[in-house]
Design a protein around this motif. Structure first.
Motif, PDB file in Angstrom:
ATOM      1  N   ALA A 247       0.831  -1.204   0.000  1.00  0.00           N
ATOM      2  CA  ALA A 247       0.000   0.000   0.000  1.00  0.00           C
ATOM      3  C   ALA A 247       0.868   1.258   0.000  1.00  0.00           C
ATOM      4  CB  ALA A 247      -0.922  -0.015   1.219  1.00  0.00           C
ATOM      5  N   ARG A 248       1.968   1.212   0.727  1.00  0.00           N
ATOM      6  CA  ARG A 248       2.879   2.369   0.756  1.00  0.00           C
ATOM      7  C   ARG A 248       3.476   2.633  -0.618  1.00  0.00           C
ATOM      8  NH1 ARG A 248       5.592   6.001   0.098  1.00  0.00           N
ATOM      9  NH2 ARG A 248       7.138   7.001   1.457  1.00  0.00           N
ATOM     10  N   GLN A 249       3.895   1.611  -1.301  1.00  0.00           N
ATOM     11  CA  GLN A 249       4.464   1.791  -2.631  1.00  0.00           C
ATOM     12  C   GLN A 249       3.406   2.260  -3.630  1.00  0.00           C
ATOM     13  OE1 GLN A 249       6.241  -2.010  -3.416  1.00  0.00           O
ATOM     14  NE2 GLN A 249       8.134  -1.505  -2.327  1.00  0.00           N
ATOM     15  N   TYR A 250       2.184   1.783  -3.483  1.00  0.00           N
ATOM     16  CA  TYR A 250       1.116   2.233  -4.382  1.00  0.00           C
ATOM     17  C   TYR A 250       0.846   3.725  -4.196  1.00  0.00           C
ATOM     18  CZ  TYR A 250      -3.627   3.097  -6.008  1.00  0.00           C
ATOM     19  OH  TYR A 250      -4.720   3.636  -6.615  1.00  0.00           O
ATOM     20  N   LEU A 251       0.782   4.182  -2.943  1.00  0.00           N
ATOM     21  CA  LEU A 251       0.525   5.599  -2.709  1.00  0.00           C
ATOM     22  C   LEU A 251       1.701   6.463  -3.149  1.00  0.00           C
ATOM     23  CD1 LEU A 251      -1.177   5.468   0.807  1.00  0.00           C
ATOM     24  CD2 LEU A 251      -2.264   5.780  -1.411  1.00  0.00           C
ATOM     25  N   GLY A 252       2.918   5.933  -3.065  1.00  0.00           N
ATOM     26  CA  GLY A 252       4.063   6.707  -3.504  1.00  0.00           C
ATOM     27  C   GLY A 252       4.178   6.825  -5.004  1.00  0.00           C
ATOM     28  N   ARG A 253       3.570   5.897  -5.735  1.00  0.00           N
ATOM     29  CA  ARG A 253       3.681   5.895  -7.205  1.00  0.00           C
ATOM     30  C   ARG A 253       2.348   6.054  -7.898  1.00  0.00           C
ATOM     31  NH1 ARG A 253       7.646   0.570  -7.466  1.00  0.00           N
ATOM     32  NH2 ARG A 253       9.353   1.455  -6.230  1.00  0.00           N
TER      33      ARG A 253
END
Length: 361
Positions: free
Chosen positions: A218-224
């Motif tokens: 989820a963190r990587q999705y929000l960052g990209r």
């Protein structure tokens, strides 16, 4: 383990200038490399920096040449020798500088290093000495400074760079090279914070079943999320929220985009982790204060005083003058007190044997 299924993105725009990987470089595995071609603006900026470096280099070499001419015999110093040395100096500055820099610094001069550019072959391989020499010679002849029709060659060079799909100049076309960017142009974006309306709901969440792998996804999705395109961005957000929502309780109070829910969950998870870390450090500070204090502010404690049994051990020695005991018997009287300092009873019982061996009259 969280698995992301991503389909092929929609076709790229028709114009290659609107694409990120506009250099058109393809690896040996037939994969297009994510590399941008350098355009007129960045290349002119690198050229200006290189010109400043070349001016400083020319001044230093001119000073050295003047000193050399002073030490040479006057009979051999004439206009021909001076002109030849000046020509060699000019060739070293205009041709030798870019060729040597690109050879030993991986296709980069000082200006390209500052701007983030690199010279490569047209197929993406490292540039060779022959190609660097060709680029430099063509550049000096028809581009900069343009020894052949300077004004016309400048206009032709700029026109070629503006019309070429890869932004190449005449020297690149002749040598089979191109200039690419070595730095990414992506903008760093922090993870969105939780919206105020969801803070109360986030404080009541049960996150015990939210593992690190799913939180990282989820963190990587929000960052990209800003780099993804529709409809893949919405689909991936729905899939992530479906997995996250299945392991947390209670459900959200009102409808909102999936990215808003994910940001609220991650913000609450981060807040709880910070609280746990603060409590752990507080407990460690109480149990071991030296960890949180400076050695200068809190010096180490002083050494403890001598054992409390020392006076009792020396009590028999006070009667030694009256008993006129030999000097060799004093260590024997105090030896038990030194050997067993924590047992006072045997020490107090020792004066009787001493008095028995040496009666007082």
């Amino acid at each position: 383990m969280f698995t992301v299924r991503v389909r092929a993105q929609p076709p790229a725009p028709a114009r290659s200038a609107d694409r990120w990987a506009d250099a058109g470089l393809v690896s040996g595995e037939a994969v297009e490399l994510d590399v941008r071609a350098a355009r007129l603006g960045s290349r002119v900026l690198a050229l200006l920096i290189d010109l400043l470096v070349q001016v400083v280099l020319a001044a230093a070499l001119s000073a050295g040449l003047s000193l050399l001419l002073l030490f040479l015999p006057t009979a051999i110093v004439d206009a021909a020798l001076t002109g030849a040395l000046q020509t060699v100096l000019l060739v070293l500055v205009l041709v030798g500088y870019p060729v040597l820099m690109e050879r030993f610094v991986g296709g980069r001069t000082i200006g390209k290093l500052a701007v983030g550019l690199r010279v490569v072959r047209a197929d993406g391989g490292p540039v060779g000495v022959g190609q660097s020499l060709t680029r430099a010679l063509v550049g000096v002849a028809v581009e900069w400074p343009g020894l052949v029709l300077p004004l016309l060659s400048w206009v032709a060079s700029v026109t070629v760079m503006l019309t070429d799909p890869r932004g190449r100049r005449l020297g690149d076309l002749v040598a089979g090279t191109m200039v690419v960017h070595t730095r990414g142009a992506a903008v760093w974006r922090p993870v969105p914070l939780a919206v105020p309306a969801l803070l109360g709901w986030a404080h009541t969440l049960d996150l015990t079943r939210l593992d690190d792998g799913l939180a990282l996804a989820a963190r990587q999705y929000l960052g990209r999320v800003h780099q993804l395109v529709e409809p893949e961005r919405a689909r991936l957000g729905r899939e992530l929220w479906a997995e996250v929502g299945a392991v947390i309780t209670p459900p959200p109070p009102w409808a909102a985009p999936e990215s808003v829910y994910l940001a609220a969950v991650l913000a609450e998870r981060h807040r709880r982790a910070v609280d746990r870390l603060r409590r752990t450090r507080g407990v460690a500070a109480m149990l071991w204060p030296e960890l949180t204090t400076s050695p200068v502010a809190a010096p180490p404690p002083a050494a403890p005083p001598p054992a409390a049994t020392a006076p009792a051990a020396t009590a028999p020695a006070a009667t030694a003058p009256a008993a006129t005991a030999p000097a060799t018997t004093a260590p024997a009287a105090t030896a038990p007190a030194l050997a067993v300092p924590t047992q006072p009873d045997p020490v107090r019982a020792q004066p009787a044997p001493v008095d028995a061996e040496h009666p007082a009259g």
